[in-house]
Motif scaffolding. Structure first.
Motif, PDB file in Angstrom:
ATOM      1  N   ILE A 165       0.871  -1.179   0.000  1.00  0.00           N
ATOM      2  CA  ILE A 165       0.000   0.000   0.000  1.00  0.00           C
ATOM      3  C   ILE A 165       0.908   1.230   0.000  1.00  0.00           C
ATOM      4  O   ILE A 165       1.764   1.361   0.888  1.00  0.00           O
ATOM      5  N   PRO A 166       0.779   2.168  -0.950  1.00  0.00           N
ATOM      6  CA  PRO A 166       1.792   3.224  -1.128  1.00  0.00           C
ATOM      7  C   PRO A 166       1.859   4.269  -0.019  1.00  0.00           C
ATOM      8  O   PRO A 166       2.902   4.878   0.192  1.00  0.00           O
ATOM      9  N   GLY A 167       0.792   4.516   0.725  1.00  0.00           N
ATOM     10  CA  GLY A 167       0.806   5.571   1.743  1.00  0.00           C
ATOM     11  C   GLY A 167       0.567   5.020   3.134  1.00  0.00           C
ATOM     12  O   GLY A 167       0.087   3.901   3.317  1.00  0.00           O
ATOM     13  N   GLY A 168       0.922   5.818   4.125  1.00  0.00           N
ATOM     14  CA  GLY A 168       0.673   5.400   5.497  1.00  0.00           C
ATOM     15  C   GLY A 168       1.078   6.467   6.491  1.00  0.00           C
ATOM     16  O   GLY A 168       1.776   7.427   6.151  1.00  0.00           O
ATOM     17  N   PHE A 169       0.644   6.292   7.752  1.00  0.00           N
ATOM     18  CA  PHE A 169       1.041   7.240   8.797  1.00  0.00           C
ATOM     19  C   PHE A 169       0.798   6.639  10.171  1.00  0.00           C
ATOM     20  O   PHE A 169       0.082   5.647  10.319  1.00  0.00           O
ATOM     21  N   ILE A 170       1.448   7.240  11.159  1.00  0.00           N
ATOM     22  CA  ILE A 170       1.205   6.936  12.571  1.00  0.00           C
ATOM     23  C   ILE A 170       0.602   8.173  13.194  1.00  0.00           C
ATOM     24  O   ILE A 170       1.130   9.289  13.034  1.00  0.00           O
ATOM     25  N   SER A 171      -0.509   8.004  13.897  1.00  0.00           N
ATOM     26  CA  SER A 171      -1.207   9.153  14.468  1.00  0.00           C
ATOM     27  C   SER A 171      -1.420   8.961  15.964  1.00  0.00           C
ATOM     28  O   SER A 171      -1.417   7.839  16.478  1.00  0.00           O
ATOM     29  N   VAL A 172      -1.562  10.096  16.652  1.00  0.00           N
ATOM     30  CA  VAL A 172      -1.928  10.145  18.067  1.00  0.00           C
ATOM     31  C   VAL A 172      -3.204  10.965  18.159  1.00  0.00           C
ATOM     32  O   VAL A 172      -3.298  12.046  17.547  1.00  0.00           O
ATOM     33  N   ILE A 173      -4.174  10.474  18.913  1.00  0.00           N
ATOM     34  CA  ILE A 173      -5.478  11.141  18.981  1.00  0.00           C
ATOM     35  C   ILE A 173      -5.797  11.501  20.423  1.00  0.00           C
ATOM     36  O   ILE A 173      -5.676  10.657  21.329  1.00  0.00           O
ATOM     37  N   ASP A 222      -8.719  14.228  22.751  1.00  0.00           N
ATOM     38  CA  ASP A 222     -10.157  14.475  22.770  1.00  0.00           C
ATOM     39  C   ASP A 222     -10.620  15.387  21.652  1.00  0.00           C
ATOM     40  O   ASP A 222     -11.828  15.425  21.347  1.00  0.00           O
ATOM     41  N   SER A 223      -9.703  16.109  21.023  1.00  0.00           N
ATOM     42  CA  SER A 223     -10.145  17.076  20.020  1.00  0.00           C
ATOM     43  C   SER A 223      -9.445  16.957  18.670  1.00  0.00           C
ATOM     44  O   SER A 223      -9.994  17.401  17.662  1.00  0.00           O
ATOM     45  N   HIS A 224      -8.235  16.369  18.640  1.00  0.00           N
ATOM     46  CA  HIS A 224      -7.482  16.385  17.389  1.00  0.00           C
ATOM     47  C   HIS A 224      -6.756  15.068  17.135  1.00  0.00           C
ATOM     48  O   HIS A 224      -6.533  14.261  18.046  1.00  0.00           O
ATOM     49  N   GLN A 225      -6.375  14.890  15.889  1.00  0.00           N
ATOM     50  CA  GLN A 225      -5.478  13.826  15.459  1.00  0.00           C
ATOM     51  C   GLN A 225      -4.158  14.466  15.024  1.00  0.00           C
ATOM     52  O   GLN A 225      -4.152  15.416  14.241  1.00  0.00           O
ATOM     53  N   PHE A 226      -3.045  13.948  15.552  1.00  0.00           N
ATOM     54  CA  PHE A 226      -1.722  14.473  15.239  1.00  0.00           C
ATOM     55  C   PHE A 226      -0.935  13.408  14.491  1.00  0.00           C
ATOM     56  O   PHE A 226      -0.768  12.285  14.990  1.00  0.00           O
ATOM     57  N   ILE A 227      -0.448  13.725  13.304  1.00  0.00           N
ATOM     58  CA  ILE A 227       0.331  12.795  12.493  1.00  0.00           C
ATOM     59  C   ILE A 227       1.789  12.916  12.907  1.00  0.00           C
ATOM     60  O   ILE A 227       2.426  13.948  12.704  1.00  0.00           O
ATOM     61  N   ARG A 228       2.349  11.865  13.502  1.00  0.00           N
ATOM     62  CA  ARG A 228       3.723  11.895  13.990  1.00  0.00           C
ATOM     63  C   ARG A 228       4.717  11.378  12.960  1.00  0.00           C
ATOM     64  O   ARG A 228       5.898  11.691  13.027  1.00  0.00           O
ATOM     65  N   ALA A 229       4.255  10.567  12.003  1.00  0.00           N
ATOM     66  CA  ALA A 229       5.136  10.084  10.936  1.00  0.00           C
ATOM     67  C   ALA A 229       4.254   9.713   9.755  1.00  0.00           C
ATOM     68  O   ALA A 229       3.180   9.121   9.926  1.00  0.00           O
TER      69      ALA A 229
END
Length: 618
Positions: free
Chosen positions: A43-51, A53-60
């Motif tokens: 699969i060509p794309g991907g990410f690691i996120s932290v969520i 109560d209000s937002h999603q943060f893409i760490r990589a």
């Protein structure tokens, strides 16, 4: 660590906050996990996120331009909420996503598969996802691989957090964790003044001796016990974080209006002993320092530095608690910069250090019989500095031995210049107990004089810190060695502070110098005259040469002469002079040995600002 989060909302929030904050080294590794997932799953794309109560943060991320979204717009919130892998083979066929902004607009996600990042307690802190702009089948084998990669990524995060944010010995959050917490608070919308309180608990030299004798295990047990003891005695709530910021040093970050002031902490910890099971008990030596500040205005590192400054002031003043004081801090910072300048001046020889020489005059003959070398510093920025302005600070650094070596070297160089002139007189230099304690001090001094072709009798050693010298066998041995090699040993400042007659017979000395404080009262204080007369008579009976320093008028001179003092030095004769001026002064002195001429040889100078120069090198 990223554990002990279940049922603890504060701990969980702190863990989430730590993951949300950028960290270059950590995020570089996370990018490798995302790349590996993309490559292995096709699969060509991907990410690691932290969520939160209000937002999603893409760490990589890999091949997807996404940095942050609202929680509502995050595909990953479904994974976090369910705790299970979620696969959407075609978003346009899923009612939840057909009109989703990330589907109908950039990055136009048509395929999504995400696995939760669960810690060992099952608490979910984020996701590992792969995405594409076209639909895909995603068989069970790939789902298992995605789950495995998510577990590996979470294991890395736990290890990263444990190694980077947890003190190994105590298991408490460490200094890096405190700094990160402060940085998070600096971005908070709510402005609330905070108090950072540092607590120093252990006499570290004693702890090091304990480790040397018994190994590190008892010391680590002691440190762990102290952490628990502090929580108990200070009545910390579960949400109150106790940090370890250094060995035996702890920190509490709380509201500025709260109860954890430095003084309150010290009061609650009085007479406390740490007694770990199967360990060694130790009475705690408690000091605390605090700083109150606005985290949105004061950087994290500066807040910690100010708290450390306050703590060290409490320790240095031997008091329990201290609040940060800008004036005291500025003075200490100025002293630190001054010591850096002094170190540079000693190393390069171009920093403005120089020597002046004050004559010693024989009372029986009226003629100069010796000199004392005194250090001066013409600072490139601050101008002429009194020794009292830098020597007391230097005593608390490792510069004193280097300073003594420089003074000795300059004195020998000047003696070499004077060796074939009528100006050649014995010169004494001041040395501390730390100098005399050096194992090679005697041999090095003798070798330097021999290399210069000078007799050791031309260099006198004036011993400072007499009480310390009597308690130091190495210093006493070096003094005896110097004396046997022909160096003349003087005892400085006799009659000031601690002056025990008994230690005179313990020390190999030839000359006793009376302190200027005793000499200065001879013309106005009958008590000083009685003491001086008795002391001089006793010292003469013991066959010491007696020198009085700080002689500034004829009346004092006449009293000393009547009491039988051997030599004098002071402003009545001459202030300390640089070599060229000293040579002129010596040329003007009478050659007669008639003591009646003596009072006329004084310069009767108007006293300058350094007439009463204190300090180790006057």
């Amino acid at each position: 660590m990223l554990i002990n989060l279940r049922g603890n909302a504060t701990q969980r929030q702190n863990a989430t906050d730590a993951l949300k904050m950028p960290d270059e080294n950590r995020d570089d590794v996370l990018k490798q996990f995302v790349w590996l997932a993309s490559e292995s799953l096709g699969i060509p794309g991907g990410f690691i996120s932290v969520i939160d109560d209000s937002h999603q943060f893409i760490r990589a991320a890999h091949n997807i331009a996404l940095c942050q979204t609202t929680r509502e717009d995050a595909f990953c919130r479904y994974v976090v909420d369910s705790g299970e892998v979620m696969v959407v083979t075609d978003t346009l066929l899923d009612p939840r996503f057909t009109t989703h902004p990330l589907v109908v607009g950039p990055p136009r996600i048509r395929f999504y598969a995400g696995a939760p990042l669960k810690n060992r307690e099952g608490v979910i802190l984020g996701t590992l996802c792969v995405t594409d702009r076209v639909p895909h089948r995603f068989p069970r084998k790939k789902i298992r691989m995605l789950e495995t990669l998510a577990r590996l990524a979470m294991t890395f995060l736990e290890t990263w957090h444990s190694a980077g944010f947890t003190d190994v010995a105590t298991g408490l959050p460490n200094r890096q964790r405190l700094i990160r917490h402060l940085r998070l608070l600096s971005t908070a919308e709510q402005r609330a003044p905070l108090r950072l309180t540092l607590i120093d608990c252990i006499d570290m030299p004693r702890a090091y001796e304990l480790a040397r004798a018994l190994g590190m295990a008892p010391v680590e047990a002691l440190l762990r016990d102290i952490g628990g003891l502090l929580r108990e005695r200070l009545e910390l709530a579960p949400e109150d974080i106790l940090y370890t910021v250094a060995t035996g040093r702890y920190a509490i970050l709380a509201s500025a209006e709260g109860r954890f002031s430095a003084q309150n902490v010290v009061d609650k910890l009085r007479y406390v002993s740490a007694r770990p099971e199967d360990g060694v008990a130790m009475d705690l030596s408690i000091h605390a320092g605090e700083v109150c500040f606005d985290p949105t205005e004061l950087p994290a590192q500066e807040a910690l530095r100010r708290a450390v400054s306050a703590l060290h002031e409490a320790i240095n003043l031997h008091v329990g608690a201290r609040s940060f004081n800008e004036l005291s801090d500025a003075r200490r910072n100025g002293d630190f910069r001054l010591m850096n300048d002094l170190a540079a001046a000693l190393q390069t020889g171009t920093g403005g250090l120089y020597l002046v020489y004050q004559p010693k005059v024989s009372l029986p003959s009226g003629r100069p019989v010796g000199l004392e070398a005194l250090i001066r510093w013409r600072h490139p920025e601050h101008g002429e500095l009194s020794p009292a302005g830098f020597l007391p600070v230097a005593q608390f650094t490792n510069l004193m031995n280097s300073l003594t070596d420089w003074v000795v070297g300059e004195t020998i160089r000047q003696l070499k210049i004077w060796s074939d002139t009528p100006c050649l007189l014995p010169v004494s230099v001041n040395v501390s107990v730390s100098d005399l304690s050096r194992s090679d001090f005697t041999d090095t001094l003798e070798a330097r004089m021999a290399q210069a072709g000078l007799s050791t009798s031309l260099l006198g050693i004036e011993c400072l810190e007499t009480e310390k010298a009597t308690e130091n066998p190495a210093a006493l041995a070096n003094m005896e060695g110097l004396r046997q090699q022909g160096f003349r040993i003087s005892l400085d400042d006799f009659g000031a502070g601690y002056s025990n007659i008994g230690y005179l017979r313990q020390m190999p000395i030839d000359v006793i110098k009376l302190d200027r404080a005793l000499v200065s009262g001879l013309t106005i204080d009958p008590g000083s005259r009685i003491i001086a007369a008795s002391v001089i008579r006793m010292l003469k009976d013991l066959n010491y040469v007696v020198v009085a320093e700080g002689v500034e008028d004829r009346e004092t001179l006449m009293v000393l002469e009547a009491y039988g003092c051997d030599q004098v030095q002071g402003f009545y004769f001459s202030r300390p002079l640089p070599p060229a001026e000293l040579e002129k002064w010596l040329q003007q002195q009478p050659q007669s040995a008639d003591p009646d001429i003596l009072p006329l040889t004084g310069n009767n100078l108007t006293l300058s600002d350094d007439a009463h120069d204190p300090g180790l090198y006057n």
